[in-house]
Design a protein around this motif. Structure first.
Motif, PDB file in Angstrom:
ATOM      1  N   PHE A 188       0.470  -0.885   0.095  1.00  0.00           N
ATOM      2  CA  PHE A 188       0.322   0.024  -0.246  1.00  0.00           C
ATOM      3  C   PHE A 188       0.862   1.348  -0.049  1.00  0.00           C
ATOM      4  O   PHE A 188       0.467   2.180  -0.905  1.00  0.00           O
ATOM      5  CB  PHE A 188      -0.962  -0.228   0.585  1.00  0.00           C
ATOM      6  N   MET A 189       1.878   1.193   0.861  1.00  0.00           N
ATOM      7  CA  MET A 189       2.734   1.846   0.561  1.00  0.00           C
ATOM      8  C   MET A 189       4.076   1.473   1.558  1.00  0.00           C
ATOM      9  O   MET A 189       4.277   1.125   2.314  1.00  0.00           O
ATOM     10  CB  MET A 189       2.669   3.311   1.748  1.00  0.00           C
ATOM     11  N   ILE A 190       5.059   2.249   0.986  1.00  0.00           N
ATOM     12  CA  ILE A 190       6.394   1.949   1.801  1.00  0.00           C
ATOM     13  C   ILE A 190       6.845   3.771   2.147  1.00  0.00           C
ATOM     14  O   ILE A 190       6.785   4.583   1.904  1.00  0.00           O
ATOM     15  CB  ILE A 190       8.147   1.321   0.561  1.00  0.00           C
ATOM     16  N   SER A 191       7.338   3.510   3.782  1.00  0.00           N
ATOM     17  CA  SER A 191       8.005   4.324   4.314  1.00  0.00           C
ATOM     18  C   SER A 191       9.302   4.332   4.528  1.00  0.00           C
ATOM     19  O   SER A 191       9.728   3.158   5.070  1.00  0.00           O
ATOM     20  CB  SER A 191       7.216   5.335   5.508  1.00  0.00           C
ATOM     21  N   ILE A 192      10.432   5.314   4.501  1.00  0.00           N
ATOM     22  CA  ILE A 192      11.269   4.941   5.147  1.00  0.00           C
ATOM     23  C   ILE A 192      11.401   6.589   5.865  1.00  0.00           C
ATOM     24  O   ILE A 192      11.727   7.111   5.658  1.00  0.00           O
ATOM     25  CB  ILE A 192      12.380   5.610   3.852  1.00  0.00           C
ATOM     26  N   ALA A 193      11.872   6.050   7.319  1.00  0.00           N
ATOM     27  CA  ALA A 193      11.750   6.601   8.573  1.00  0.00           C
ATOM     28  C   ALA A 193      13.143   6.883   8.768  1.00  0.00           C
ATOM     29  O   ALA A 193      13.886   5.995   9.458  1.00  0.00           O
ATOM     30  CB  ALA A 193      10.796   6.162   8.868  1.00  0.00           C
TER      31      ALA A 193
END
Length: 290
Positions: A188-193
């Motif tokens: 659904f999404m990929i977050s780079i935190a």
């Protein structure tokens, strides 16, 4: 010798007027420590341009007065110069300021500068562009692109936009290579935190650290629509790591291949980039007053 401190003020960030900011700051900034100047930005990219020029001169500290986008511009101009950044949070979410423990109250944030407590934090590089708090691909990047033109700022505007868009959003297939390990995921999404949160205390990766030399790759997998409020609750309760729809992998060298070019966001600011994305960490590369 006094330190030269320059405030770069985004006049429209957070939807609040900054016309009286200089007068307020002058009351609480220690005049025995600082010689202060106050300048306003006049559009996207201007804060970065000014920061690049100012670090060539006698500026010791540049203070970003705005949200995560303004902070990104000022920090991008400072990084590698040996200069120090301050933050007065005036954005919609203030993710980096919250993660650093900087008060959202103007007076207390200014008084933080007086302590001259310098910390080094990690920074991210995304296809050659800097980010300092959070980058993203997929649904959050799609929302950032829409939200950038939304007159209703803040958490309520973001949530309203997300609710309007989620039912028609299509998940994508991604191939990821994280420190040499290759995986494939529908997401659904990929977050780079770099920090733990988007802003407004919505923690996508509760244990992410600004000082560990690692980025958290947060893969939100496809989920039933009725789970959307549950995922929202988990972000605000710092429990996304317990969700079966969320996978978190830490890494330094990250390569992502998606189906085609599309939106990404860096600290909430949308960009369009190609299908192949390279993301890396630059450890302890930015000096910030906290």
């Amino acid at each position: 010798m006094k330190k030269n401190i320059i405030f770069l003020i985004n006049p429209i960030s957070g939807g609040k007027s900054k016309l009286n900011f200089a007068a307020m700051a002058a009351k609480f900034l220690d005049g025995s420590i600082f010689d202060a100047k106050y300048v306003f930005t006049d559009g996207p990219g201007h804060a970065r341009e000014m920061a690049i020029e100012l670090v060539k001169g006698n500026a010791d500290i540049l203070v970003a007065v705005g949200g995560d986008g303004t902070i990104n511009e000022v920090a991008s101009g400072i990084q590698g110069s040996g200069k120090v950044m301050g933050i007065i949070p005036h954005g919609s979410g203030n993710g980096l300021a919250r993660s650093l423990g900087i008060s959202l109250n103007d007076r207390f944030a200014v008084e933080t500068l007086n302590k001259l407590n310098v910390n080094q934090i990690d920074t991210g590089i995304f296809n050659g562009k800097n980010f300092f708090n959070m980058a993203g691909i997929g649904f959050d990047a799609h929302i950032s692109a829409i939200f950038a033109n939304n007159v209703t700022r803040g958490l309520s505007g973001y949530v309203k936009t997300a609710i309007n868009e989620i039912s028609n959003y299509q998940c994508q297939h991604y191939t990821l290579e994280i420190d040499g390990k290759r995986i494939a995921r529908d997401a659904f999404m990929i977050s780079i935190a770099n920090s733990s949160q988007f802003g407004n205390n919505a923690h996508i990766s509760p244990f992410a650290s600004l000082k560990d030399g690692l980025l958290d790759v947060v893969i939100t997998k496809p989920f039933p629509l009725y789970q959307f409020p549950v995922l929202g609750f988990q972000m605000f309760s710092r429990s996304t790591h317990r969700s079966k729809y969320v996978e978190i992998i830490k890494g330094k060298d990250i390569r992502i291949i998606r189906e085609g070019l599309g939106a990404i966001h860096l600290d909430g600011e949308p960009y369009e980039m190609a299908s192949e994305l390279q993301i890396n960490i630059n450890p302890l590369s930015l000096s910030v007053l906290v």
